[in-house]
Design a protein around this motif. Sequence first.
Motif, PDB file in Angstrom:
ATOM      1  N   GLY A  11       7.037 -28.731  38.735  1.00  0.00           N
ATOM      2  CA  GLY A  11       8.246 -28.799  37.920  1.00  0.00           C
ATOM      3  C   GLY A  11       9.044 -27.510  37.844  1.00  0.00           C
ATOM      4  O   GLY A  11      10.057 -27.446  37.150  1.00  0.00           O
ATOM      5  N   ARG A  12       8.642 -26.500  38.565  1.00  0.00           N
ATOM      6  CA  ARG A  12       9.371 -25.227  38.521  1.00  0.00           C
ATOM      7  C   ARG A  12      10.498 -25.216  39.557  1.00  0.00           C
ATOM      8  O   ARG A  12      10.371 -25.773  40.631  1.00  0.00           O
ATOM      9  CB  ARG A  12       8.428 -24.051  38.758  1.00  0.00           C
ATOM     10  N   ASP A  33      12.935 -26.928  44.453  1.00  0.00           N
ATOM     11  CA  ASP A  33      12.247 -27.691  43.411  1.00  0.00           C
ATOM     12  C   ASP A  33      10.820 -27.936  43.870  1.00  0.00           C
ATOM     13  O   ASP A  33      10.604 -28.569  44.910  1.00  0.00           O
ATOM     14  CB  ASP A  33      12.950 -29.036  43.176  1.00  0.00           C
ATOM     15  N   TYR A  34       9.865 -27.420  43.104  1.00  0.00           N
ATOM     16  CA  TYR A  34       8.448 -27.520  43.469  1.00  0.00           C
ATOM     17  C   TYR A  34       7.723 -28.582  42.662  1.00  0.00           C
ATOM     18  O   TYR A  34       7.989 -28.761  41.480  1.00  0.00           O
ATOM     19  CB  TYR A  34       7.735 -26.181  43.220  1.00  0.00           C
ATOM     20  N   ARG A  35       6.787 -29.255  43.331  1.00  0.00           N
ATOM     21  CA  ARG A  35       5.824 -30.169  42.701  1.00  0.00           C
ATOM     22  C   ARG A  35       4.447 -29.698  43.150  1.00  0.00           C
ATOM     23  O   ARG A  35       4.299 -29.180  44.252  1.00  0.00           O
ATOM     24  CB  ARG A  35       6.050 -31.618  43.149  1.00  0.00           C
ATOM     25  N   GLU A  36       3.457 -29.885  42.286  1.00  0.00           N
ATOM     26  CA  GLU A  36       2.092 -29.514  42.628  1.00  0.00           C
ATOM     27  C   GLU A  36       1.116 -30.434  41.910  1.00  0.00           C
ATOM     28  O   GLU A  36       1.275 -30.708  40.723  1.00  0.00           O
ATOM     29  CB  GLU A  36       1.792 -28.066  42.238  1.00  0.00           C
ATOM     30  N   GLY A  43       8.072 -30.514  47.909  1.00  0.00           N
ATOM     31  CA  GLY A  43       9.344 -30.433  47.213  1.00  0.00           C
ATOM     32  C   GLY A  43      10.519 -30.410  48.161  1.00  0.00           C
ATOM     33  O   GLY A  43      10.398 -30.699  49.349  1.00  0.00           O
ATOM     34  N   GLY A  44      11.662 -30.036  47.593  1.00  0.00           N
ATOM     35  CA  GLY A  44      12.893 -30.014  48.363  1.00  0.00           C
ATOM     36  C   GLY A  44      13.728 -28.793  48.032  1.00  0.00           C
ATOM     37  O   GLY A  44      13.481 -28.089  47.051  1.00  0.00           O
TER      38      GLY A  44
END
Length: 119
Positions: A11-12, A33-36, A43-44
């Motif tokens: 979400g960062r 945009d990061y997801r983990e 992300g993208g």
Amino acid sequence: MNETTQLNLDGRRFAMVSSTASRVDPDAPTRFDYREEDGVIWGGYEGDTVLHGRFVGVRRQDEIELSYVHLTMDGESPVAGRSTSRIELLPDGRLRLVEEFTFDGDDTPQVSVCEELPA
């Protein structure tokens, strides 16, 4: 808060502040945009010279390894590559990513820096 939680990227959002590969537009930098989940990163990204980009990889403690691909604003062939990033904690609690990367077909090492956008 433990280190795993503190360095979790889910979400960062980050913005590029410098790159050896190209000039960074301070008014419209590339944003990520990061997801983990369980150390898997995806992300993208878009902005500046990038029309649309995607990445996928893994995080091990304070290091990220990923592969990426993007299409530039001029709409030419997709650009792909690999990177390794070091996660640094800024004094205000935000994160900085220092990324060493190469483009597929070009072994010239590049470095970029991205900083987390305030929530």
